[in-house]
Design an enzyme around this catalytic site. Structure first.
Site, PDB file in Angstrom:
ATOM      1  N   ALA A  61      28.188   4.744  -4.834  1.00  0.00           N
ATOM      2  CA  ALA A  61      26.917   4.233  -5.563  1.00  0.00           C
ATOM      3  C   ALA A  61      27.088   4.458  -7.038  1.00  0.00           C
ATOM      4  CB  ALA A  61      25.669   4.999  -5.060  1.00  0.00           C
ATOM      5  N   CYS A  62      28.194   5.014  -7.572  1.00  0.00           N
ATOM      6  CA  CYS A  62      28.342   5.170  -8.939  1.00  0.00           C
ATOM      7  C   CYS A  62      29.412   4.295  -9.581  1.00  0.00           C
ATOM      8  CB  CYS A  62      28.915   6.735  -9.234  1.00  0.00           C
ATOM      9  SG  CYS A  62      29.628   7.211 -10.734  1.00  0.00           S
ATOM     10  N   GLY A  63      29.062   3.555 -10.643  1.00  0.00           N
ATOM     11  CA  GLY A  63      29.744   2.682 -11.158  1.00  0.00           C
ATOM     12  C   GLY A  63      31.042   3.094 -11.787  1.00  0.00           C
TER      13      GLY A  63
END
Length: 142
Positions: free
Chosen positions: A13-15
Site C-alpha cells: 500500500a506504500c508508494g
C-alpha cells in the site's frame, strides 16, 4: 547472500515500497518479499535490520499514519527497548521498506537509496509518479 539476491520488507500500500520493489526488479533481481504487516520480523531480527542499516530504533520508527502518538512514543525519555517493543507489537510503526542484499541493509526512504546496495543499474527508470531516478544516459538523478 549472493549478489543477485535481495529481501524487501514490503508494504504494497506504500508508494515508496512499491517504487523500491520496482527498482530491485529493474536491476534484474526477483527479491524475497516479506509483507511485514502480515509477517512482522521477530524482535531480534528487527533489531538486526535497524542496526545493520546503521540506524537507531528512533530513526526507524514511523510516526505518520500509525499509533505513535497515541502510544506516547514521542515523549522524551522513551528508550530504544520500548520503541522496539512497540514496533513488534504494532508492525505499522516499522518504517519501510527495509531491503537486505549482499551489499548491505538500508531503509529505502527515498526509494532510490536501494541503488546503493544493488549491482550497477544503468537502464532508464522512473518512479510510478514519473520522477526520473536513472536518466536515458544511465546516470542516477539526485
Amino acid at each position: 547472500m549472493e549478489a543477485k539476491q535481495a529481501t524487501i520488507y514490503h508494504n504494497p500500500a506504500c508508494g515508496t515500497s512499491r517504487n523500491t520493489l520496482a527498482l530491485i526488479r529493474h536491476a534484474g533481481i526477483e527479491p524475497t518479499i516479506i509483507e511485514y504487516l502480515a509477517h512482522p520480523p521477530a524482535r531480534a531480527q528487527l533489531r538486526a535490520l535497524i542496526e545493520d542499516a546503521g540506524l537507531t530504533p528512533k530513526q526507524a520508527i514511523r510516526e505518520k499514519g500509525t499509533p505513535f502518538h497515541e502510544l506516547g512514543l514521542g515523549r522524551s525519555g522513551v528508550s530504544d527497548e520500548a520503541l522496539l517493543d512497540a514496533m513488534v507489537a504494532h508492525p505499522l510503526l516499522i518504517n519501510r521498506p527495509f531491503v537486505v542484499t549482499a551489499r548491505g541493509t538500508r531503509l529505502c526512504r527515498p526509494s532510490e537509496v536501494v541503488l546503493d546496495i544493488l549491482p550497477p543499474v544503468t537502464a532508464p527508470f522512473a518512479k510510478e509518479d514519473g520522477e526520473v531516478v536513472i536518466n536515458v544516459h544511465g546516470k542516477r538523478v539526485r
